[in-house]
Design a protein around this motif. Structure first.
Motif, PDB file in Angstrom:
ATOM      1  N   SER A   1       6.456   1.680  -1.473  1.00  0.00           N
ATOM      2  CA  SER A   1       6.561   1.355  -3.044  1.00  0.00           C
ATOM      3  C   SER A   1       7.968   1.737  -3.498  1.00  0.00           C
ATOM      4  O   SER A   1       8.743   2.214  -2.481  1.00  0.00           O
ATOM      5  CB  SER A   1       5.490   1.729  -3.975  1.00  0.00           C
ATOM      6  OG  SER A   1       5.720   1.048  -5.133  1.00  0.00           O
TER       7      SER A   1
ATOM      8  N   GLN B   1       0.893  -1.168   0.062  1.00  0.00           N
ATOM      9  CA  GLN B   1       0.060   0.102   0.051  1.00  0.00           C
ATOM     10  C   GLN B   1       0.940   1.523  -0.122  1.00  0.00           C
ATOM     11  O   GLN B   1       1.856   1.418   0.829  1.00  0.00           O
ATOM     12  CB  GLN B   1      -0.862  -0.133   1.284  1.00  0.00           C
ATOM     13  CG  GLN B   1      -1.923   1.008   1.434  1.00  0.00           C
ATOM     14  CD  GLN B   1      -3.049   1.035   0.289  1.00  0.00           C
ATOM     15  OE1 GLN B   1      -3.251  -0.187  -0.198  1.00  0.00           O
ATOM     16  NE2 GLN B   1      -3.814   2.150   0.061  1.00  0.00           N
TER      17      GLN B   1
ATOM     18  N   GLU C   1       2.107   8.696  -9.596  1.00  0.00           N
ATOM     19  CA  GLU C   1       1.693   7.914 -10.673  1.00  0.00           C
ATOM     20  C   GLU C   1       2.776   6.702 -10.907  1.00  0.00           C
ATOM     21  O   GLU C   1       3.848   7.220 -11.407  1.00  0.00           O
ATOM     22  CB  GLU C   1       1.522   8.625 -12.030  1.00  0.00           C
ATOM     23  CG  GLU C   1       0.874   7.691 -12.980  1.00  0.00           C
ATOM     24  CD  GLU C   1       0.607   8.340 -14.344  1.00  0.00           C
ATOM     25  OE1 GLU C   1       0.915   9.609 -14.371  1.00  0.00           O
ATOM     26  OE2 GLU C   1       0.714   7.783 -15.340  1.00  0.00           O
ATOM     27  N   ASP C   2       2.237   5.706 -10.662  1.00  0.00           N
ATOM     28  CA  ASP C   2       3.209   4.380 -11.032  1.00  0.00           C
ATOM     29  C   ASP C   2       3.673   4.266 -12.542  1.00  0.00           C
ATOM     30  O   ASP C   2       2.578   4.069 -13.194  1.00  0.00           O
ATOM     31  CB  ASP C   2       2.892   3.356 -10.399  1.00  0.00           C
ATOM     32  CG  ASP C   2       3.877   2.123 -10.324  1.00  0.00           C
ATOM     33  OD1 ASP C   2       4.604   2.021 -11.157  1.00  0.00           O
ATOM     34  OD2 ASP C   2       3.792   1.267  -9.567  1.00  0.00           O
TER      35      ASP C   2
ATOM     36  N   ASP D   1       2.366   0.697 -13.895  1.00  0.00           N
ATOM     37  CA  ASP D   1       0.758   0.398 -14.339  1.00  0.00           C
ATOM     38  C   ASP D   1      -0.156   1.491 -14.191  1.00  0.00           C
ATOM     39  O   ASP D   1      -1.175   1.340 -14.353  1.00  0.00           O
ATOM     40  CB  ASP D   1       0.331  -0.687 -13.207  1.00  0.00           C
ATOM     41  CG  ASP D   1       0.567  -0.246 -11.568  1.00  0.00           C
ATOM     42  OD1 ASP D   1       0.496  -1.106 -10.734  1.00  0.00           O
ATOM     43  OD2 ASP D   1       0.644   0.969 -11.426  1.00  0.00           O
ATOM     44  N   SER D   2       0.236   2.735 -14.257  1.00  0.00           N
ATOM     45  CA  SER D   2      -0.476   3.888 -14.017  1.00  0.00           C
ATOM     46  C   SER D   2      -1.372   4.136 -12.855  1.00  0.00           C
ATOM     47  O   SER D   2      -2.326   4.877 -12.892  1.00  0.00           O
ATOM     48  CB  SER D   2      -1.315   4.113 -15.537  1.00  0.00           C
ATOM     49  OG  SER D   2      -0.305   4.185 -16.516  1.00  0.00           O
ATOM     50  N   GLU D   3      -1.025   3.244 -11.865  1.00  0.00           N
ATOM     51  CA  GLU D   3      -1.742   3.511 -10.715  1.00  0.00           C
ATOM     52  C   GLU D   3      -1.633   4.833 -10.164  1.00  0.00           C
ATOM     53  O   GLU D   3      -0.383   5.102 -10.031  1.00  0.00           O
ATOM     54  CB  GLU D   3      -1.598   2.126  -9.642  1.00  0.00           C
ATOM     55  CG  GLU D   3      -2.512   2.050  -8.523  1.00  0.00           C
ATOM     56  CD  GLU D   3      -3.748   1.426  -8.889  1.00  0.00           C
ATOM     57  OE1 GLU D   3      -3.734   0.786  -9.745  1.00  0.00           O
ATOM     58  OE2 GLU D   3      -4.962   1.838  -8.291  1.00  0.00           O
ATOM     59  N   GLU D   4      -2.580   5.464  -9.470  1.00  0.00           N
ATOM     60  CA  GLU D   4      -2.424   6.581  -8.801  1.00  0.00           C
ATOM     61  C   GLU D   4      -2.648   6.616  -7.348  1.00  0.00           C
ATOM     62  O   GLU D   4      -3.513   5.875  -7.006  1.00  0.00           O
ATOM     63  CB  GLU D   4      -3.219   7.760  -9.735  1.00  0.00           C
ATOM     64  CG  GLU D   4      -3.001   7.746 -11.253  1.00  0.00           C
ATOM     65  CD  GLU D   4      -4.103   9.032 -11.720  1.00  0.00           C
ATOM     66  OE1 GLU D   4      -4.647   8.551 -12.808  1.00  0.00           O
ATOM     67  OE2 GLU D   4      -4.068  10.086 -11.264  1.00  0.00           O
ATOM     68  N   TYR D   5      -1.695   7.571  -6.566  1.00  0.00           N
ATOM     69  CA  TYR D   5      -2.112   7.715  -5.405  1.00  0.00           C
ATOM     70  C   TYR D   5      -1.990   9.163  -4.898  1.00  0.00           C
ATOM     71  O   TYR D   5      -1.353  10.078  -5.756  1.00  0.00           O
ATOM     72  CB  TYR D   5      -1.016   7.173  -4.711  1.00  0.00           C
ATOM     73  CG  TYR D   5      -0.754   5.550  -4.855  1.00  0.00           C
ATOM     74  CD1 TYR D   5       0.025   5.244  -6.059  1.00  0.00           C
ATOM     75  CD2 TYR D   5      -1.361   4.591  -4.386  1.00  0.00           C
ATOM     76  CE1 TYR D   5       0.114   3.848  -6.492  1.00  0.00           C
ATOM     77  CE2 TYR D   5      -1.263   3.353  -4.620  1.00  0.00           C
ATOM     78  CZ  TYR D   5      -0.566   3.016  -5.874  1.00  0.00           C
ATOM     79  OH  TYR D   5      -0.371   1.737  -6.107  1.00  0.00           O
TER      80      TYR D   5
END
Length: 117
Positions: free
Chosen positions: A27, A1, A98-99, A102-106
């Protein structure tokens, strides 16, 4: 997380300076494009500054020459140095990651910046 935690907001007079920090955990920071957004009451959230994984920076026109975004990958931290602050810079400032894999956003929880005399 992934967690993003901002700090450094506060009250400052017009013309003053503040530096915001955003510490990332959970991460691999070096694979994240990082940015700062802000949202003033009644307005949509807007991108203020962004820094890519290879250090390329971009800025909202109204902050160019006054704000500087930087990152310290060794400390998993991104900064926003804000100079010559104006009342219209008043907003809640959010850290965004933004990763690139995988384009995951936080998002961080936000920190209030108030520019007022």
């Amino acid at each position: 997380q992934v967690q993003l935690v901002e700090s450094g907001g506060g009250l400052v007079q017009p013309g003053g300076s503040l530096t915001l920090s955003c510490a990332a955990s959970g991460s691999i920071f070096i694979v994240f494009h990082m940015g700062w957004y802000r949202q003033a009451p009644g307005n949509q959230r807007e991108l203020v500054a962004r820094i890519s994984t290879d250090g390329y920076t971009s800025y909202k026109d109204s902050v160019k020459g006054r704000f500087t975004i930087s990152r310290d990958n060794a400390k998993n931290t991104v900064f926003l140095e804000m100079n010559s602050l104006k009342p219209e810079d008043t907003a809640v400032y959010y850290c965004h990651g933004e990763d690139r894999m995988d384009s995951e956003e936080y998002w961080g929880q936000g920190t209030q910046v108030t520019v007022s005399s």
